[in-house]
Design a protein around this motif. Structure first.
Motif, PDB file in Angstrom:
ATOM      1  N   GLY A   1      -8.319   8.214  -0.402  1.00 46.16           N
ATOM      2  CA  GLY A   1      -7.029   8.663  -0.930  1.00 46.16           C
ATOM      3  C   GLY A   1      -7.183   9.019  -2.403  1.00 46.16           C
ATOM      4  N   ILE A   2      -6.571  10.135  -2.801  1.00 47.00           N
ATOM      5  CA  ILE A   2      -6.583  10.519  -4.218  1.00 47.00           C
ATOM      6  C   ILE A   2      -5.128  10.567  -4.667  1.00 47.00           C
ATOM      7  CG2 ILE A   2      -7.205  12.268  -5.932  1.00 47.00           C
ATOM      8  CD1 ILE A   2      -9.744  11.591  -4.597  1.00 47.00           C
ATOM      9  N   VAL A   3      -4.805   9.794  -5.682  1.00 52.09           N
ATOM     10  CA  VAL A   3      -3.435   9.759  -6.207  1.00 52.09           C
ATOM     11  C   VAL A   3      -3.429  10.484  -7.550  1.00 52.09           C
ATOM     12  CG1 VAL A   3      -1.586   8.249  -7.034  1.00 52.09           C
ATOM     13  CG2 VAL A   3      -2.952   7.594  -5.030  1.00 52.09           C
ATOM     14  N   GLY A   4      -2.690  11.589  -7.652  1.00 58.42           N
ATOM     15  CA  GLY A   4      -2.697  12.385  -8.877  1.00 58.42           C
ATOM     16  C   GLY A   4      -3.705  13.504  -8.728  1.00 58.42           C
TER      17      GLY A   4
ATOM     18  N   LEU B   1      -7.477  12.429   1.490  1.00 59.53           N
ATOM     19  CA  LEU B   1      -6.019  12.552   1.582  1.00 59.53           C
ATOM     20  C   LEU B   1      -5.433  12.485   0.181  1.00 59.53           C
ATOM     21  CD1 LEU B   1      -5.867   9.780   4.299  1.00 59.53           C
ATOM     22  CD2 LEU B   1      -5.625  12.247   4.737  1.00 59.53           C
ATOM     23  N   GLY B   2      -4.578  13.445  -0.168  1.00 56.12           N
ATOM     24  CA  GLY B   2      -4.043  13.482  -1.526  1.00 56.12           C
ATOM     25  C   GLY B   2      -2.574  13.115  -1.599  1.00 56.12           C
ATOM     26  N   PHE B   3      -2.214  12.450  -2.689  1.00 54.57           N
ATOM     27  CA  PHE B   3      -0.803  12.167  -2.986  1.00 54.57           C
ATOM     28  C   PHE B   3      -0.565  12.590  -4.418  1.00 54.57           C
ATOM     29  CE2 PHE B   3       2.016   9.132  -5.213  1.00 54.57           C
ATOM     30  CZ  PHE B   3       3.216   9.467  -4.609  1.00 54.57           C
ATOM     31  N   SER B   4       0.463  13.414  -4.645  1.00 50.94           N
ATOM     32  CA  SER B   4       0.788  13.802  -6.012  1.00 50.94           C
ATOM     33  C   SER B   4       2.297  13.898  -6.149  1.00 50.94           C
ATOM     34  CB  SER B   4       0.078  15.121  -6.371  1.00 50.94           C
ATOM     35  OG  SER B   4      -0.225  15.156  -7.739  1.00 50.94           O
TER      36      SER B   4
ATOM     37  N   ASP C   1       4.686  12.226  -0.173  1.00 48.49           N
ATOM     38  CA  ASP C   1       5.083  10.989   0.507  1.00 48.49           C
ATOM     39  C   ASP C   1       3.878  10.026   0.491  1.00 48.49           C
ATOM     40  OD1 ASP C   1       5.655   8.983   2.269  1.00 48.49           O
ATOM     41  OD2 ASP C   1       6.317  10.293   3.910  1.00 48.49           O
ATOM     42  N   PRO C   2       4.023   8.878  -0.178  1.00 47.85           N
ATOM     43  CA  PRO C   2       2.868   7.981  -0.327  1.00 47.85           C
ATOM     44  C   PRO C   2       2.351   7.399   0.985  1.00 47.85           C
ATOM     45  CG  PRO C   2       4.877   6.947  -1.187  1.00 47.85           C
ATOM     46  CD  PRO C   2       5.221   8.371  -0.875  1.00 47.85           C
ATOM     47  N   SER C   3       3.124   7.520   2.076  1.00 46.39           N
ATOM     48  CA  SER C   3       2.641   6.975   3.351  1.00 46.39           C
ATOM     49  C   SER C   3       1.402   7.726   3.853  1.00 46.39           C
ATOM     50  CB  SER C   3       3.752   6.969   4.409  1.00 46.39           C
ATOM     51  OG  SER C   3       4.103   8.291   4.694  1.00 46.39           O
ATOM     52  N   ILE C   4       1.100   8.875   3.248  1.00 50.84           N
ATOM     53  CA  ILE C   4      -0.132   9.594   3.615  1.00 50.84           C
ATOM     54  C   ILE C   4      -1.370   8.733   3.346  1.00 50.84           C
ATOM     55  CG2 ILE C   4      -0.455  10.754   1.361  1.00 50.84           C
ATOM     56  CD1 ILE C   4      -1.385  13.239   3.017  1.00 50.84           C
TER      57      ILE C   4
ATOM     58  N   MET D   1       0.264   4.629 -14.481  1.00 54.61           N
ATOM     59  CA  MET D   1      -0.565   3.967 -13.459  1.00 54.61           C
ATOM     60  C   MET D   1       0.109   2.722 -12.876  1.00 54.61           C
ATOM     61  SD  MET D   1      -4.496   4.359 -14.573  1.00 54.61           S
ATOM     62  CE  MET D   1      -5.310   5.953 -14.398  1.00 54.61           C
ATOM     63  N   GLN D   2       0.643   1.866 -13.742  1.00 58.43           N
ATOM     64  CA  GLN D   2       1.200   0.603 -13.226  1.00 58.43           C
ATOM     65  C   GLN D   2       2.385   0.870 -12.295  1.00 58.43           C
ATOM     66  OE1 GLN D   2       2.990  -2.204 -15.941  1.00 58.43           O
ATOM     67  NE2 GLN D   2       2.096  -3.920 -14.824  1.00 58.43           N
ATOM     68  N   GLN D   3       3.325   1.725 -12.745  1.00 56.86           N
ATOM     69  CA  GLN D   3       4.505   1.992 -11.896  1.00 56.86           C
ATOM     70  C   GLN D   3       4.085   2.706 -10.608  1.00 56.86           C
ATOM     71  OE1 GLN D   3       6.192   4.543 -15.013  1.00 56.86           O
ATOM     72  NE2 GLN D   3       6.712   6.058 -13.476  1.00 56.86           N
ATOM     73  N   THR D   4       3.046   3.542 -10.699  1.00 58.24           N
ATOM     74  CA  THR D   4       2.573   4.251  -9.497  1.00 58.24           C
ATOM     75  C   THR D   4       2.011   3.254  -8.492  1.00 58.24           C
ATOM     76  OG1 THR D   4       2.079   6.189 -10.845  1.00 58.24           O
ATOM     77  CG2 THR D   4       1.044   6.102  -8.688  1.00 58.24           C
ATOM     78  N   VAL D   5       1.180   2.317  -8.972  1.00 62.51           N
ATOM     79  CA  VAL D   5       0.583   1.337  -8.042  1.00 62.51           C
ATOM     80  C   VAL D   5       1.675   0.477  -7.411  1.00 62.51           C
ATOM     81  CG1 VAL D   5      -0.900  -0.701  -7.901  1.00 62.51           C
ATOM     82  CG2 VAL D   5      -1.687   1.333  -9.105  1.00 62.51           C
ATOM     83  N   LYS D   6       2.652   0.064  -8.211  1.00 66.14           N
ATOM     84  CA  LYS D   6       3.748  -0.749  -7.641  1.00 66.14           C
ATOM     85  C   LYS D   6       4.434  -0.003  -6.497  1.00 66.14           C
ATOM     86  CE  LYS D   6       4.874  -3.727 -11.537  1.00 66.14           C
ATOM     87  NZ  LYS D   6       5.675  -3.883 -12.750  1.00 66.14           N
ATOM     88  N   SER D   7       4.624   1.315  -6.680  1.00 61.72           N
ATOM     89  CA  SER D   7       5.318   2.069  -5.623  1.00 61.72           C
ATOM     90  C   SER D   7       4.406   2.354  -4.422  1.00 61.72           C
ATOM     91  CB  SER D   7       5.902   3.367  -6.188  1.00 61.72           C
ATOM     92  OG  SER D   7       4.850   4.225  -6.547  1.00 61.72           O
ATOM     93  N   LEU D   8       3.085   2.296  -4.646  1.00 64.48           N
ATOM     94  CA  LEU D   8       2.155   2.584  -3.536  1.00 64.48           C
ATOM     95  C   LEU D   8       1.891   1.371  -2.652  1.00 64.48           C
ATOM     96  CD1 LEU D   8      -0.707   4.643  -5.260  1.00 64.48           C
ATOM     97  CD2 LEU D   8       1.175   5.495  -3.853  1.00 64.48           C
ATOM     98  N   ILE D   9       2.010   0.177  -3.244  1.00 62.01           N
ATOM     99  CA  ILE D   9       1.602  -1.043  -2.541  1.00 62.01           C
ATOM    100  C   ILE D   9       2.122  -1.135  -1.097  1.00 62.01           C
ATOM    101  CG2 ILE D   9       2.010  -3.572  -2.555  1.00 62.01           C
ATOM    102  CD1 ILE D   9       1.177  -3.501  -5.511  1.00 62.01           C
ATOM    103  N   PRO D  10       3.407  -0.840  -0.838  1.00 58.97           N
ATOM    104  CA  PRO D  10       3.882  -0.968   0.550  1.00 58.97           C
ATOM    105  C   PRO D  10       3.193   0.007   1.512  1.00 58.97           C
ATOM    106  CG  PRO D  10       5.717  -0.690  -0.996  1.00 58.97           C
ATOM    107  CD  PRO D  10       4.468  -0.440  -1.765  1.00 58.97           C
TER     108      PRO D  10
END
Ligand code: NAP
Length: 283
Positions: free
Chosen positions: A4-7, A27-30, A51-54, A70-79
């Motif tokens: 997975g690539i975020v950003g 798989l990318g998430f941006s 959609d982070p569920s990707i 980064m921190q807020q992004t990881v918090k939203s990705l965790i689920p």
């Protein structure tokens, strides 16, 4: 492996190209759907979504956003991450990132591929950006050995040179060789732009060639990246700037006092010292 690539920007897209070339499913998430569409069209990723569920099938996730989110992004990705997913980031500063992300995800390791370009965004991404360049991981006492081994194998596929150090050592080292040069190069451009004679300024702009191109490259790069380096590595950058100011004062004093032999001796020393930092093929 599913990666997975975020950003999806310069670094995220460039990683995507190389991991795909190595046979991984990427798989990318941006944040923006236009970026996702472009990343797929360029073949930097196989699929991309806002959609982070990707990311829920990803074995390893590379966080490639600006440092400040980064921190807020990881918090939203965790689920959306699988429980045993390995998470790493590519941020240019490590202590602040590791301190904020390690408590959020047990399989987290800080990382930094030491390669870049003056331009940002997915259109700037390129295959092979990391070949022969250092890629440093900053494990801590909490780091899982198997997560580190998996990342080391992935770094090997990028054909990067692998290094390992503490987050604090990383930040001190890169303050001098990466963050200071951005500020020095920016002040060089600003100084040249302060020429008060309009005709001379125009002439200087026309005459600027390879030397100015080399020395101004990092100062003419992504302003957001420079700001984040300063903001998140403030103390080490300040230490480097103070030492640099002393070096500059010494050179100014030698010139002022017409101490040409001493100046040449100093330039001899720096000519030799440069070889300790830059490989001959990259000179
Ligand atoms: P970049 O080209 O601007 O890429 C960052 C991408 O992140 C943008 O394209 C943006 O895409 C996306 N993004 C921004 N906010 C987001 C969010 N909240 N959620 C998801 N995606 C988001 O920057 P970069 O140069 O690749 O830098 C990325 C990271 O790499 C930084 O942490 C930097 O410190 C590190 N790094 C940079 C270099 C370098 O020289 N450039 C070298 C090594 C490491 P959207 O269009 O979707 O918003």
């Amino acid at each position: 492996m599913q990666i997975g690539i975020v950003g999806l920007g310069l670094i995220g897209g460039s990683l995507g190209f190389d991991f795909r070339a190595a046979g991984h499913r990427v798989l990318g998430f941006s944040r923006q759907s236009e970026t996702c569409q472009l990343a797929v069209a360029l073949n930097a990723v196989e699929e991309a979504s806002i959609d982070p569920s990707i990311l829920n099938t990803a074995d390893v996730v590379f966080l490639c956003t600006p440092l400040g989110v980064m921190q807020q992004t990881v918090k939203s990705l965790i689920p959306h991450l699988s429980a045993d997913a390995i998470l790493t980031d590519v941020g240019s500063v490590k202590a602040a990132v590791v301190e904020s992300l390690e408590p959020l995800w047990p399989q987290f390791i800080g990382g930094h591929p030491m390669a870049g370009k003056a331009i940002a965004g997915i259109s700037a991404a390129q295959p092979g950006l990391f070949i022969g360049r250092p890629y440093v991981l900053t494990p801590t006492a909490q780091t899982s050995l198997s997560a580190k081994t998996t990342l080391m194998q992935l770094i090997q596929t990028l054909r990067s040179k692998y290094y390992e150090c503490s987050p604090a050592q990383h930040d001190r080292a890169v303050a001098g060789i990466s963050h200071l040069p951005v500020m020095v190069s920016a002040s060089l451009i600003a100084t040249c732009g302060q020429e008060s004679d309009a005709a001379v300024l125009k002439l200087a702009q026309a005459l600027a060639s390879s030397g100015f191109q080399d020395t101004s490259r990092v100062g003419g790069g992504n302003p957001e990246l420079g700001r984040m380096m300063a903001q998140y590595n403030r103390e080490e950058l300040l230490r480097s700037l103070q030492t640099y100011r002393q070096s500059l004062d010494r050179i100014a004093a030698l010139v002022e006092q017409c101490q040409w032999d001493e100046l040449e001796a100093l330039l001899n020393q720096t000519q030799q010292a440069r070889k300790q930092f830059v490989d001959p093929p990259n000179c």
